[in-house]
Enzyme design. Structure first.
Site, PDB file in Angstrom:
ATOM      1  NE  ARG A  83      -0.286   0.276   4.988  1.00  0.00           N
ATOM      2  CZ  ARG A  83       0.593   1.129   5.462  1.00  0.00           C
ATOM      3  NH1 ARG A  83       0.893   2.227   4.776  1.00  0.00           N
ATOM      4  NH2 ARG A  83       1.211   0.915   6.621  1.00  0.00           N
ATOM      5  N   GLY A  84       0.253   2.386  -0.219  1.00  0.00           N
ATOM      6  CA  GLY A  84       0.967   3.636  -0.063  1.00  0.00           C
ATOM      7  C   GLY A  84       1.157   3.972   1.402  1.00  0.00           C
ATOM      8  N   GLY A  85       2.048   4.912   1.664  1.00  0.00           N
ATOM      9  CA  GLY A  85       2.214   5.413   3.017  1.00  0.00           C
ATOM     10  C   GLY A  85       3.343   4.778   3.791  1.00  0.00           C
ATOM     11  CE1 TYR A  89      -0.859  -3.192  17.038  1.00  0.00           C
ATOM     12  CE2 TYR A  89      -2.584  -1.643  17.660  1.00  0.00           C
ATOM     13  CZ  TYR A  89      -1.984  -2.885  17.775  1.00  0.00           C
ATOM     14  OH  TYR A  89      -2.519  -3.818  18.634  1.00  0.00           O
ATOM     15  CB  ALA A 150      -4.112   5.690   9.277  1.00  0.00           C
ATOM     16  CG  LEU A 151      -7.427   7.312   4.074  1.00  0.00           C
ATOM     17  CD1 LEU A 151      -7.842   7.844   5.429  1.00  0.00           C
ATOM     18  CD2 LEU A 151      -7.745   8.324   2.980  1.00  0.00           C
ATOM     19  N   GLY A 152      -4.274   4.190   3.715  1.00  0.00           N
ATOM     20  CA  GLY A 152      -3.173   3.625   2.951  1.00  0.00           C
ATOM     21  C   GLY A 152      -3.780   2.870   1.794  1.00  0.00           C
ATOM     22  CB  SER A 165      -6.844   1.563  10.073  1.00  0.00           C
ATOM     23  OG  SER A 165      -5.819   2.538  10.007  1.00  0.00           O
ATOM     24  CB  CYS A 181       1.482   8.297   9.311  1.00  0.00           C
ATOM     25  SG  CYS A 181      -0.078   7.448   9.641  1.00  0.00           S
TER      26      CYS A 181
END
Length: 232
Positions: A83-85, A89, A150-152, A165, A181
Protein backbone atom coordinates in the site's frame (compact mmCIF):
# COMPACT_ATOMS: atom_id res chain seq x y z
CA UNK A 1 -1.22 14.42 -0.98
CA UNK A 2 -3.33 17.59 -0.87
CA UNK A 3 -6.93 17.49 0.26
CA UNK A 4 -9.48 17.93 -2.52
CA UNK A 5 -13.05 19.03 -1.83
CA UNK A 6 -15.73 16.59 -2.94
CA UNK A 7 -19.50 16.81 -2.81
CA UNK A 8 -21.20 13.85 -1.11
CA UNK A 9 -23.44 11.63 -3.18
CA UNK A 10 -27.07 12.06 -2.18
CA UNK A 11 -28.46 9.07 -0.33
CA UNK A 12 -31.57 9.38 -2.48
CA UNK A 13 -29.61 8.74 -5.67
CA UNK A 14 -29.88 5.25 -7.13
CA UNK A 15 -26.49 3.72 -6.47
CA UNK A 16 -24.15 1.13 -7.87
CA UNK A 17 -24.35 -2.30 -6.20
CA UNK A 18 -21.38 -3.44 -4.12
CA UNK A 19 -20.98 -6.63 -2.11
CA UNK A 20 -20.37 -6.02 1.61
CA UNK A 21 -18.31 -8.69 3.35
CA UNK A 22 -17.80 -8.59 7.13
CA UNK A 23 -14.73 -10.72 7.77
CA UNK A 24 -14.83 -10.47 11.56
CA UNK A 25 -11.41 -10.81 13.23
CA UNK A 26 -8.63 -11.96 10.92
CA UNK A 27 -4.87 -11.97 10.66
CA UNK A 28 -3.56 -9.34 8.28
CA UNK A 29 -1.64 -11.40 5.70
CA UNK A 30 -4.49 -13.66 4.48
CA UNK A 31 -6.77 -10.66 3.93
CA UNK A 32 -4.02 -8.73 2.14
CA UNK A 33 -3.33 -11.63 -0.21
CA UNK A 34 -7.05 -12.10 -0.85
CA UNK A 35 -7.36 -8.41 -1.79
CA UNK A 36 -4.50 -8.80 -4.23
CA UNK A 37 -6.08 -11.87 -5.83
CA UNK A 38 -9.46 -10.17 -6.13
CA UNK A 39 -7.94 -7.07 -7.74
CA UNK A 40 -5.73 -9.06 -10.11
CA UNK A 41 -8.63 -11.26 -11.25
CA UNK A 42 -11.33 -8.63 -11.63
CA UNK A 43 -12.51 -7.51 -15.04
CA UNK A 44 -14.57 -4.72 -16.51
CA UNK A 45 -17.84 -6.16 -15.21
CA UNK A 46 -16.69 -7.41 -11.81
CA UNK A 47 -18.91 -6.00 -9.08
CA UNK A 48 -17.25 -3.75 -6.53
CA UNK A 49 -16.86 -5.01 -2.98
CA UNK A 50 -16.30 -3.50 0.47
CA UNK A 51 -14.57 -5.63 3.11
CA UNK A 52 -14.75 -4.87 6.83
CA UNK A 53 -12.37 -6.48 9.32
CA UNK A 54 -10.62 -6.24 12.69
CA UNK A 55 -7.02 -7.40 12.52
CA UNK A 56 -4.89 -9.21 15.05
CA UNK A 57 -2.01 -6.98 16.25
CA UNK A 58 0.41 -6.13 13.44
CA UNK A 59 2.59 -3.27 12.22
CA UNK A 60 2.53 -2.70 8.46
CA UNK A 61 5.11 -0.76 6.48
CA UNK A 62 3.82 0.81 3.26
CA UNK A 63 5.84 1.36 0.12
CA UNK A 64 7.28 4.60 1.53
CA UNK A 65 7.86 3.02 4.93
CA UNK A 66 11.28 3.27 6.55
CA UNK A 67 12.37 0.57 9.01
CA UNK A 68 13.76 3.19 11.39
CA UNK A 69 10.17 4.35 12.05
CA UNK A 70 9.53 0.99 13.75
CA UNK A 71 11.08 1.80 17.11
CA UNK A 72 10.39 -1.19 19.37
CA UNK A 73 7.89 -3.67 17.90
CA UNK A 74 8.41 -6.25 20.64
CA UNK A 75 6.16 -9.25 20.14
CA UNK A 76 4.04 -7.60 17.42
CA UNK A 77 4.94 -8.75 13.88
CA UNK A 78 6.04 -6.27 11.21
CA UNK A 79 4.96 -6.76 7.58
CA UNK A 80 6.19 -4.91 4.49
CA UNK A 81 3.16 -4.43 2.25
CA UNK A 82 2.25 -2.87 -1.09
CA UNK A 83 0.00 0.00 0.00
CA UNK A 84 0.97 3.64 -0.06
CA UNK A 85 2.21 5.41 3.02
CA UNK A 86 4.48 4.73 5.96
CA UNK A 87 4.11 2.58 9.09
CA UNK A 88 0.89 2.03 11.02
CA UNK A 89 -0.58 -0.33 13.59
CA UNK A 90 -3.65 -2.55 13.32
CA UNK A 91 -5.23 -4.31 16.26
CA UNK A 92 -8.48 -5.32 17.98
CA UNK A 93 -10.91 -2.47 18.50
CA UNK A 94 -9.86 -0.79 15.26
CA UNK A 95 -12.31 -0.78 12.35
CA UNK A 96 -10.57 -1.50 9.05
CA UNK A 97 -12.42 -1.04 5.76
CA UNK A 98 -11.10 -2.11 2.37
CA UNK A 99 -13.09 -0.56 -0.52
CA UNK A 100 -12.40 -2.63 -3.64
CA UNK A 101 -13.76 -0.16 -6.16
CA UNK A 102 -13.38 0.56 -9.88
CA UNK A 103 -12.62 4.29 -10.04
CA UNK A 104 -13.38 4.37 -13.76
CA UNK A 105 -16.89 3.09 -13.08
CA UNK A 106 -17.31 5.73 -10.37
CA UNK A 107 -15.83 8.39 -12.68
CA UNK A 108 -13.50 9.79 -10.03
CA UNK A 109 -9.75 10.14 -9.68
CA UNK A 110 -7.45 9.13 -6.84
CA UNK A 111 -7.54 12.53 -5.12
CA UNK A 112 -11.32 12.57 -5.06
CA UNK A 113 -11.30 8.97 -3.82
CA UNK A 114 -9.09 9.89 -0.86
CA UNK A 115 -11.15 12.99 -0.12
CA UNK A 116 -14.41 11.05 -0.12
CA UNK A 117 -13.04 8.51 2.36
CA UNK A 118 -11.86 11.31 4.63
CA UNK A 119 -15.24 13.04 4.38
CA UNK A 120 -17.06 9.81 5.26
CA UNK A 121 -14.93 9.54 8.39
CA UNK A 122 -15.47 13.20 9.32
CA UNK A 123 -19.24 12.83 8.87
CA UNK A 124 -19.22 9.62 10.91
CA UNK A 125 -17.53 11.36 13.83
CA UNK A 126 -20.04 14.20 13.60
CA UNK A 127 -22.71 11.65 14.59
CA UNK A 128 -21.22 11.83 18.11
CA UNK A 129 -20.46 15.57 18.00
CA UNK A 130 -16.75 14.93 17.46
CA UNK A 131 -15.25 17.63 15.24
CA UNK A 132 -12.62 16.17 12.91
CA UNK A 133 -10.57 17.57 10.04
CA UNK A 134 -8.16 16.80 7.24
CA UNK A 135 -4.54 17.94 7.08
CA UNK A 136 -2.94 19.13 3.88
CA UNK A 137 -0.18 16.77 2.83
CA UNK A 138 -0.98 14.19 5.52
CA UNK A 139 -3.88 11.93 4.45
CA UNK A 140 -6.13 10.77 7.25
CA UNK A 141 -8.48 12.33 9.78
CA UNK A 142 -7.49 14.24 12.91
CA UNK A 143 -9.21 15.51 16.06
CA UNK A 144 -7.45 18.30 17.91
CA UNK A 145 -4.13 17.40 16.31
CA UNK A 146 -4.37 13.68 17.16
CA UNK A 147 -4.88 11.13 14.40
CA UNK A 148 -7.99 8.99 14.65
CA UNK A 149 -8.04 7.42 11.17
CA UNK A 150 -5.29 6.49 8.73
CA UNK A 151 -5.42 5.88 4.98
CA UNK A 152 -3.17 3.63 2.95
CA UNK A 153 -4.31 2.76 -0.56
CA UNK A 154 -3.15 1.14 -3.76
CA UNK A 155 -4.66 1.59 -7.22
CA UNK A 156 -4.03 -1.02 -9.89
CA UNK A 157 -5.56 -0.71 -13.37
CA UNK A 158 -7.95 1.88 -12.00
CA UNK A 159 -9.13 -0.36 -9.16
CA UNK A 160 -8.54 0.29 -5.47
CA UNK A 161 -7.45 -1.99 -2.68
CA UNK A 162 -6.16 -1.53 0.87
CA UNK A 163 -8.09 1.29 2.55
CA UNK A 164 -8.67 2.90 5.94
CA UNK A 165 -8.19 2.13 9.62
CA UNK A 166 -10.38 3.85 12.22
CA UNK A 167 -9.51 3.78 15.92
CA UNK A 168 -12.77 2.96 17.69
CA UNK A 169 -12.10 1.39 21.11
CA UNK A 170 -8.59 -0.01 21.16
CA UNK A 171 -5.37 -0.16 23.13
CA UNK A 172 -3.32 2.71 21.68
CA UNK A 173 -0.05 1.71 23.41
CA UNK A 174 1.44 0.00 20.33
CA UNK A 175 1.40 3.33 18.48
CA UNK A 176 4.11 4.46 20.93
CA UNK A 177 6.37 1.74 19.47
CA UNK A 178 6.42 3.42 16.05
CA UNK A 179 6.48 6.84 14.43
CA UNK A 180 2.87 6.68 13.19
CA UNK A 181 2.70 7.39 9.46
CA UNK A 182 6.36 8.42 9.65
CA UNK A 183 5.79 11.35 12.04
CA UNK A 184 7.83 11.32 15.24
CA UNK A 185 5.66 11.96 18.28
CA UNK A 186 2.37 12.01 16.37
CA UNK A 187 -0.47 11.65 18.86
CA UNK A 188 -3.29 9.20 18.20
CA UNK A 189 -6.77 8.97 19.67
CA UNK A 190 -9.92 6.86 19.45
CA UNK A 191 -13.67 7.29 19.22
CA UNK A 192 -14.10 5.96 22.76
CA UNK A 193 -11.50 8.34 24.20
CA UNK A 194 -13.41 11.26 22.68
CA UNK A 195 -16.72 10.30 24.26
CA UNK A 196 -18.09 8.17 21.44
CA UNK A 197 -19.45 4.63 21.71
CA UNK A 198 -17.33 1.63 22.63
CA UNK A 199 -19.35 -0.74 20.46
CA UNK A 200 -17.85 -1.54 17.07
CA UNK A 201 -21.25 -2.28 15.49
CA UNK A 202 -22.62 1.22 16.08
CA UNK A 203 -19.60 2.90 14.52
CA UNK A 204 -19.43 0.38 11.69
CA UNK A 205 -23.06 1.01 10.68
CA UNK A 206 -22.61 4.78 10.51
CA UNK A 207 -19.29 4.62 8.64
CA UNK A 208 -20.58 2.17 6.04
CA UNK A 209 -23.62 4.37 5.47
CA UNK A 210 -21.39 7.40 4.99
CA UNK A 211 -19.06 5.56 2.61
CA UNK A 212 -22.03 4.34 0.57
CA UNK A 213 -23.31 7.91 0.45
CA UNK A 214 -19.99 9.36 -0.67
CA UNK A 215 -19.45 6.83 -3.45
CA UNK A 216 -23.06 6.34 -4.51
CA UNK A 217 -23.10 2.65 -3.57
CA UNK A 218 -25.84 0.29 -2.53
CA UNK A 219 -24.13 -2.14 -0.15
CA UNK A 220 -25.42 -5.70 -0.36
CA UNK A 221 -24.33 -7.77 2.66
CA UNK A 222 -23.23 -11.32 2.00
CA UNK A 223 -22.17 -13.97 4.49
CA UNK A 224 -19.70 -15.50 2.03
CA UNK A 225 -16.05 -14.88 2.87
CA UNK A 226 -13.27 -14.50 0.30
CA UNK A 227 -10.63 -17.22 0.02
CA UNK A 228 -8.30 -16.39 2.91
CA UNK A 229 -5.82 -19.20 2.31
CA UNK A 230 -2.15 -18.30 1.99
CA UNK A 231 0.02 -19.70 -0.81
CA UNK A 232 2.17 -22.63 0.24
Amino acid sequence: MDAVAAEPVSSSTAGLPAQLRDLGQQNYAPVWRAMQRFTDARGEHTADEVWVVEHAPVFTLGQAGKPEHVLAPGEIPVLQVDRGGQVTYHGPGQLVVYPLLDLRRLKIGVRDYVCKIEQALIDTLEEWNIVAERRDGAPGVYVGGAKIAALGIRVRRGCTFHGLSFNVAMDLEPFHRINPCGYQGLQVTSVLDLGGPSGMDAVKAVLLDQLARQFGLVLQPTSALPDLSLPA
